[in-house]
Design an enzyme around this catalytic site. Structure first.
Site, short mmCIF file in Angstrom:
data_model
loop_
_atom_site.label_atom_id
_atom_site.label_comp_id
_atom_site.label_asym_id
_atom_site.label_seq_id
_atom_site.Cartn_x
_atom_site.Cartn_y
_atom_site.Cartn_z
N LYS A 173 55.66 34.53 12.81
CA LYS A 173 55.38 35.91 12.11
C LYS A 173 56.25 36.75 11.69
CE LYS A 173 50.85 37.06 13.87
NZ LYS A 173 50.04 38.38 14.52
N ASP B 173 46.53 42.08 13.03
CA ASP B 173 45.67 41.00 13.78
C ASP B 173 44.86 40.32 12.66
OD1 ASP B 173 44.54 39.93 15.96
OD2 ASP B 173 42.91 41.16 15.93
N PHE C 226 51.84 27.86 10.96
CA PHE C 226 51.47 27.84 12.56
C PHE C 226 49.96 28.31 12.50
CE2 PHE C 226 53.10 31.95 10.74
CZ PHE C 226 52.05 32.78 11.20
N GLY C 227 49.39 28.32 13.86
CA GLY C 227 47.99 28.44 13.80
C GLY C 227 47.22 27.45 13.08
#
Length: 192
Positions: free
Chosen positions: A12, A68, A148-149
């Site tokens: 991030k 978030d 990612f994720g």
């Protein structure tokens, strides 16, 4: 201007650093010697972003922003949403999260989903919120090695590849986080 990005996620951090103008010196939690485990106890993305930003501003006295992000799947009534990072339970594990989601969607025709990012900026005693949404769908299997994720199973609207098949530059233009960061950048540029 020095700004702390309240994240321990190196992916991030790198993604956001590429987007910010040279006038912003981006600091990580590591850079300010913050090794606190900031618990995300809110039931909304906005709430969790505020918790993280407020923690840094109050304890370390830095201007700060925090985000978030949640993946909201239509046929699962918006789940995993605010619980996206720990969807399959603790310890948080990306592979397990993706597998749980794919299993839950196995028999469902509606695979519509959206990523949503809430970003909270604490700047000079004031607080500002920015939101970015990227609509798309959940693929039936992982595609791509980048990102990612949930990136390998999320295909944004208007594209024939997953986030994990895009370059970071391609993804940043259309992604939920990219859109929220663009709002932040526009706000910072227009400050008097």
């Amino acid at each position: 201007m020095k700004l702390v990005f309240a994240t321990n996620n190196k992916n991030k951090l790198a993604e956001v650093q590429k987007m910010l103008p040279d006038t912003v010196e981006l600091l990580s939690l590591n850079d300010i010697n913050c090794f606190d485990d900031i618990e995300e106890t809110a039931t909304t993305l906005d709430g969790n972003a505020k918790i993280k930003a407020n923690h840094i501003t109050e304890k370390f006295e830095y201007n700060c922003f925090a985000d978030d992000t949640g993946l909201e799947v239509e046929s699962l009534n918006g789940a995993p949403g605010v619980y996206s990072a720990r969807y399959a339970g603790e310890p948080a594990n990306t592979e397990n999260n993706m597998q749980k989601l794919l299993t839950e969607l196995n028999e469902k025709d509606n695979r519509s989903a959206q990523f949503r990012t809430s970003l909270c900026l604490n700047l000079n005693g004031e607080q500002f919120l920015f939101n970015g949404i990227c609509k798309g769908k959940i693929l039936t299997q992982k595609q791509g090695e980048k990102g990612f994720g949930y990136d390998p199973i999320f295909q944004p609207e208007g594209f024939d590849k997953s986030f994990a098949q895009m370059t970071s530059e391609e993804k940043n233009i259309i992604s939920h986080r990219g859109l929220a960061i663009q709002q932040l950048i526009t706000f910072l540029i227009n400050l008097k």
